[in-house]
Design a protein around this motif. Structure first.
Motif, PDB file in Angstrom:
ATOM      1  N   ILE A  43      -7.803  -4.686  -3.898  1.00  0.00           N
ATOM      2  CA  ILE A  43      -7.865  -3.441  -3.131  1.00  0.00           C
ATOM      3  C   ILE A  43      -6.631  -2.582  -3.397  1.00  0.00           C
ATOM      4  O   ILE A  43      -6.723  -1.347  -3.525  1.00  0.00           O
ATOM      5  N   SER A  44      -5.473  -3.206  -3.500  1.00  0.00           N
ATOM      6  CA  SER A  44      -4.246  -2.447  -3.776  1.00  0.00           C
ATOM      7  C   SER A  44      -4.291  -1.815  -5.157  1.00  0.00           C
ATOM      8  O   SER A  44      -3.814  -0.682  -5.346  1.00  0.00           O
ATOM      9  N   LEU A  45      -4.834  -2.535  -6.142  1.00  0.00           N
ATOM     10  CA  LEU A  45      -4.985  -1.943  -7.470  1.00  0.00           C
ATOM     11  C   LEU A  45      -5.921  -0.746  -7.436  1.00  0.00           C
ATOM     12  O   LEU A  45      -5.695   0.264  -8.107  1.00  0.00           O
ATOM     13  N   PHE A  46      -6.975  -0.854  -6.664  1.00  0.00           N
ATOM     14  CA  PHE A  46      -7.886   0.282  -6.509  1.00  0.00           C
ATOM     15  C   PHE A  46      -7.159   1.461  -5.861  1.00  0.00           C
ATOM     16  O   PHE A  46      -7.320   2.610  -6.277  1.00  0.00           O
ATOM     17  N   LEU A  47      -6.347   1.160  -4.844  1.00  0.00           N
ATOM     18  CA  LEU A  47      -5.613   2.215  -4.153  1.00  0.00           C
ATOM     19  C   LEU A  47      -4.524   2.832  -5.018  1.00  0.00           C
ATOM     20  O   LEU A  47      -4.058   3.944  -4.724  1.00  0.00           O
ATOM     21  N   LEU A  48      -4.119   2.123  -6.059  1.00  0.00           N
ATOM     22  CA  LEU A  48      -3.076   2.636  -6.934  1.00  0.00           C
ATOM     23  C   LEU A  48      -3.450   4.006  -7.480  1.00  0.00           C
ATOM     24  O   LEU A  48      -2.632   4.930  -7.508  1.00  0.00           O
ATOM     25  N   VAL A  49      -4.694   4.147  -7.911  1.00  0.00           N
ATOM     26  CA  VAL A  49      -5.182   5.436  -8.407  1.00  0.00           C
ATOM     27  C   VAL A  49      -5.804   6.252  -7.287  1.00  0.00           C
ATOM     28  O   VAL A  49      -5.601   7.462  -7.198  1.00  0.00           O
ATOM     29  N   THR A  55      -3.186   7.872  -5.099  1.00  0.00           N
ATOM     30  CA  THR A  55      -2.449   8.882  -5.866  1.00  0.00           C
ATOM     31  C   THR A  55      -3.244  10.171  -5.971  1.00  0.00           C
ATOM     32  O   THR A  55      -2.734  11.265  -5.709  1.00  0.00           O
ATOM     33  N   VAL A  56      -4.504  10.056  -6.351  1.00  0.00           N
ATOM     34  CA  VAL A  56      -5.350  11.243  -6.485  1.00  0.00           C
ATOM     35  C   VAL A  56      -5.627  11.874  -5.124  1.00  0.00           C
ATOM     36  O   VAL A  56      -5.664  13.103  -4.988  1.00  0.00           O
ATOM     37  N   SER A  57      -5.799  11.043  -4.102  1.00  0.00           N
ATOM     38  CA  SER A  57      -6.110  11.567  -2.768  1.00  0.00           C
ATOM     39  C   SER A  57      -4.991  12.446  -2.234  1.00  0.00           C
ATOM     40  O   SER A  57      -5.247  13.553  -1.733  1.00  0.00           O
ATOM     41  N   TRP A  58      -3.742  11.953  -2.347  1.00  0.00           N
ATOM     42  CA  TRP A  58      -2.628  12.673  -1.733  1.00  0.00           C
ATOM     43  C   TRP A  58      -1.944  13.650  -2.679  1.00  0.00           C
ATOM     44  O   TRP A  58      -0.927  14.257  -2.314  1.00  0.00           O
ATOM     45  N   THR A  59      -2.462  13.815  -3.856  1.00  0.00           N
ATOM     46  CA  THR A  59      -1.968  14.858  -4.752  1.00  0.00           C
ATOM     47  C   THR A  59      -3.063  15.886  -4.996  1.00  0.00           C
ATOM     48  O   THR A  59      -2.983  17.020  -4.539  1.00  0.00           O
ATOM     49  N   VAL A  60      -4.120  15.479  -5.691  1.00  0.00           N
ATOM     50  CA  VAL A  60      -5.170  16.420  -6.069  1.00  0.00           C
ATOM     51  C   VAL A  60      -5.978  16.884  -4.857  1.00  0.00           C
ATOM     52  O   VAL A  60      -6.098  18.088  -4.595  1.00  0.00           O
ATOM     53  N   PHE A  61      -6.522  15.939  -4.080  1.00  0.00           N
ATOM     54  CA  PHE A  61      -7.421  16.322  -2.999  1.00  0.00           C
ATOM     55  C   PHE A  61      -6.667  16.945  -1.826  1.00  0.00           C
ATOM     56  O   PHE A  61      -7.188  17.870  -1.192  1.00  0.00           O
ATOM     57  N   TYR A  62      -5.480  16.471  -1.527  1.00  0.00           N
ATOM     58  CA  TYR A  62      -4.705  17.095  -0.456  1.00  0.00           C
ATOM     59  C   TYR A  62      -4.302  18.511  -0.840  1.00  0.00           C
ATOM     60  O   TYR A  62      -4.380  19.436  -0.027  1.00  0.00           O
ATOM     61  N   ARG A  63      -3.900  18.689  -2.083  1.00  0.00           N
ATOM     62  CA  ARG A  63      -3.555  20.037  -2.548  1.00  0.00           C
ATOM     63  C   ARG A  63      -4.794  20.925  -2.566  1.00  0.00           C
ATOM     64  O   ARG A  63      -4.730  22.117  -2.240  1.00  0.00           O
ATOM     65  N   ALA A  88     -15.842  12.728  -0.968  1.00  0.00           N
ATOM     66  CA  ALA A  88     -15.179  12.054  -2.087  1.00  0.00           C
ATOM     67  C   ALA A  88     -14.276  10.906  -1.651  1.00  0.00           C
ATOM     68  O   ALA A  88     -14.192   9.885  -2.340  1.00  0.00           O
ATOM     69  N   LEU A  89     -13.614  11.049  -0.502  1.00  0.00           N
ATOM     70  CA  LEU A  89     -12.620  10.063  -0.076  1.00  0.00           C
ATOM     71  C   LEU A  89     -13.218   9.118   0.954  1.00  0.00           C
ATOM     72  O   LEU A  89     -13.616   9.550   2.038  1.00  0.00           O
ATOM     73  N   GLY A  90     -13.290   7.855   0.612  1.00  0.00           N
ATOM     74  CA  GLY A  90     -13.759   6.842   1.554  1.00  0.00           C
ATOM     75  C   GLY A  90     -12.606   6.099   2.197  1.00  0.00           C
ATOM     76  O   GLY A  90     -11.444   6.220   1.786  1.00  0.00           O
ATOM     77  N   ASN A  91     -12.925   5.316   3.206  1.00  0.00           N
ATOM     78  CA  ASN A  91     -11.928   4.492   3.897  1.00  0.00           C
ATOM     79  C   ASN A  91     -11.616   3.281   3.019  1.00  0.00           C
ATOM     80  O   ASN A  91     -12.024   2.154   3.306  1.00  0.00           O
ATOM     81  N   SER A  92     -10.883   3.518   1.953  1.00  0.00           N
ATOM     82  CA  SER A  92     -10.707   2.518   0.901  1.00  0.00           C
ATOM     83  C   SER A  92      -9.575   1.548   1.141  1.00  0.00           C
ATOM     84  O   SER A  92      -9.347   0.654   0.321  1.00  0.00           O
ATOM     85  N   ASN A  93      -8.863   1.681   2.223  1.00  0.00           N
ATOM     86  CA  ASN A  93      -7.751   0.780   2.504  1.00  0.00           C
ATOM     87  C   ASN A  93      -8.047  -0.088   3.728  1.00  0.00           C
ATOM     88  O   ASN A  93      -8.147  -1.310   3.640  1.00  0.00           O
ATOM     89  N   GLN A  94      -8.217   0.567   4.862  1.00  0.00           N
ATOM     90  CA  GLN A  94      -8.313  -0.138   6.126  1.00  0.00           C
ATOM     91  C   GLN A  94      -9.587  -0.972   6.237  1.00  0.00           C
ATOM     92  O   GLN A  94      -9.544  -2.183   6.493  1.00  0.00           O
ATOM     93  N   LEU A  95     -10.732  -0.357   6.026  1.00  0.00           N
ATOM     94  CA  LEU A  95     -12.002  -1.047   6.242  1.00  0.00           C
ATOM     95  C   LEU A  95     -12.273  -2.143   5.212  1.00  0.00           C
ATOM     96  O   LEU A  95     -12.704  -3.248   5.591  1.00  0.00           O
ATOM     97  N   PRO A  96     -12.042  -1.922   3.908  1.00  0.00           N
ATOM     98  CA  PRO A  96     -12.247  -3.032   2.958  1.00  0.00           C
ATOM     99  C   PRO A  96     -11.370  -4.245   3.241  1.00  0.00           C
ATOM    100  O   PRO A  96     -11.818  -5.387   3.061  1.00  0.00           O
ATOM    101  N   VAL A  97     -10.128  -4.012   3.675  1.00  0.00           N
ATOM    102  CA  VAL A  97      -9.255  -5.147   4.001  1.00  0.00           C
ATOM    103  C   VAL A  97      -9.819  -5.940   5.175  1.00  0.00           C
ATOM    104  O   VAL A  97      -9.859  -7.186   5.143  1.00  0.00           O
ATOM    105  N   LEU A  98     -10.287  -5.234   6.206  1.00  0.00           N
ATOM    106  CA  LEU A  98     -10.853  -5.920   7.361  1.00  0.00           C
ATOM    107  C   LEU A  98     -12.132  -6.675   6.998  1.00  0.00           C
ATOM    108  O   LEU A  98     -12.344  -7.812   7.426  1.00  0.00           O
TER     109      LEU A  98
END
Length: 445
Positions: A151-157, A160-168, A114-124
């Motif tokens: 990319i930051s707007l995408f990361l906004l949600v 949030t979901v990654s470090w709340t719902v999926f981490y929990r 479910a979780l892709g490298n949505s911050n580091q790799l898209p920016v590069l």
């Protein structure tokens, strides 16, 4: 360079962005090989990333995006993050159903899908694309700024979901599942004790109301004694009323056991709610509040003339270190797996390869089809440009996030098999990612 040669160029640009991640991971592998980055140190670095560096990265990027770009004009970009997370969740469930991984790895497998490298790799990738691809190169610095904002707007949600719902959810692989198992054992014990008491009660009543059976003797039984022995007071079986009272008591005991189990379950859920308040989630909520409700306060932090801009600048510096350190931790975990012979603790190679194909092949096809569907019905055609479309496509084609390894490190489960899954994705990414990028750019023409 004309557009006829741009397809060849994009293979090199996508390969450049992917290889940058591979090189950082290789450095972590080398440091672990030299003994500079052992298991304990890797755990400590993961804690620093989780508690300090990652919150700084999320807070500064989300707050800057909310102030400079806004949320309401581009609402569909955060919505796409929810769609992609749902797609990855469904694919993860299918992968688990097909490959049947061990119970301890099921949740990690779903999270990795479910979780892709949505911050580091898209920016590069977008940074390289804006510098080399002809259609974007002529836009100058505005291409990079726009891509970073999207990319930051995408990361906004997504974050949030990654470090709340999926981490929990991943925490449940070691805490909640154990609690459920303990509660199930407790419930079974209560049920068994209730059943044993009911059985003992029935046996006692049956003995009390039944004639004694013993060795036969030659003593004659008088006729009047026989008549008394077979009388109603001694020989009659339990009445329906008595049996009904016993069943009522047993059912009441069973219901009380279920209520007690439910109360323990709800108490655990209320107690575990504190785990939702993780440092990344606190940073995300704080950025959302400042960027939307308390925007005048955010203007003191964001902007070239903001009096407190040094605060966000320091956070951005710390956040930039998180990206490199995440790759180092992944490399160290890969070396630990290599040193142990890539021990997967029962996770099959088919499962690991399925996660890679899910992220690098199936997700890009589903994401591209979804975007084409929205374009066909005119939902995105009037408000998007090629940079937005390419960013949303790239988000579906990236490997699993390095954050998944950090999550597993923090939870204390599945570090080795999930690191091996990322290794295979890094091996396959130069081929699949570059092919996906060429296909995406071709579809935008």
């Amino acid at each position: 360079m004309n557009d006829n040669n741009s397809t060849i160029q994009v293979w090199f640009t996508a390969l450049n962005g992917t290889c940058k991640i591979v090189i950082l991971t290789a450095v972590g592998f080398y440091l672990a090989y030299r003994g500079r980055l052992n298991k304990e140190m890797s755990k400590n670095i993961s804690s620093i990333i989780f508690e300090i560096l990652l919150p700084c990265l999320l807070f500064s990027s989300i707050l800057r995006t909310l102030v400079n770009v806004g949320l309401y004009a581009l609402w569909y970009i955060p919505l796409m993050a929810l769609v992609y997370l749902w797609m990855g969740w469904v694919l993860g469930q299918l992968v688990c159903k097909w490959t049947k991984p061990p119970p301890f790895f099921r949740r990690a497998c779903i999270v990795a899908c479910a979780l892709g490298n949505s911050n580091q790799l898209p920016v590069l990738i977008m940074d390289t694309m804006c510098g080399f691809y002809p259609s974007f190169q002529k836009l100058g610095s505005s291409c990079r700024d726009s891509a970073t904002g999207y990319i930051s707007l995408f990361l906004l949600v997504f974050s949030t979901v990654s470090w709340t719902v999926f981490y929990r959810y991943l925490q449940g692989s070691t805490t909640e599942d154990s609690f459920i198992n303990n509660d199930s054992e407790l419930y079974s014990i209560v049920e068994q004790e209730t059943f044993d008491e009911a059985t003992h009660s029935r046996a006692t009543d049956h003995t009390a109301h039944s004639p004694a059976v013993g060795p036969q003797t030659s003593t004659a039984v008088p006729s009047d004694a026989k008549q008394q022995l077979h009388g109603d007071n001694l020989a009659s079986p339990p009445t329906n009323t008595e049996i009904g009272m016993e069943d009522t008591w047993n059912n009441t005991s069973r219901y009380m056991s279920i209520l007690y189990y439910s109360w323990i379950r709800w108490r655990h859920l209320l107690h575990s709610s504190r785990h939702w308040a993780t440092p990344p989630s606190i940073a995300i909520v704080s950025a959302l509040l400042l960027g939307t409700i308390f925007k005048p306060v955010a203007l003191l932090l964001i902007g070239s003339n903001a009096p407190l801009r040094v605060v966000v600048a320091a956070q951005e510096t710390l956040g930039a270190a998180a990206i490199a350190l995440m790759s180092l931790v992944v490399g160290a975990n890969l070396y630990n797996s290599y040193k142990r012979g890539f021990r997967t603790n029962g996770v099959s190679f088919v499962c690991i390869l399925s996660i890679a194909l899910c992220r690098l092949l199936i997700m890009p096809l589903l994401g591209w089809s979804w975007i084409q569907l929205l374009l066909h019905f005119g939902i995105l055609s009037d408000r998007t440009d090629n940079i937005q479309l390419l960013v949303m496509m790239i988000e579906t084609a990236v490997p699993s996030a390095n954050n998944v390894v950090i999550m597993c490190e923090m939870v204390g489960t599945s570090e080795e098999p999930i690191s091996l899954a990322l290794l295979w994705q890094f091996i396959l990414a130069p081929v699949f990612l570059t092919a996906n990028m060429a296909f995406f750019l071709w579809s935008l023409k």
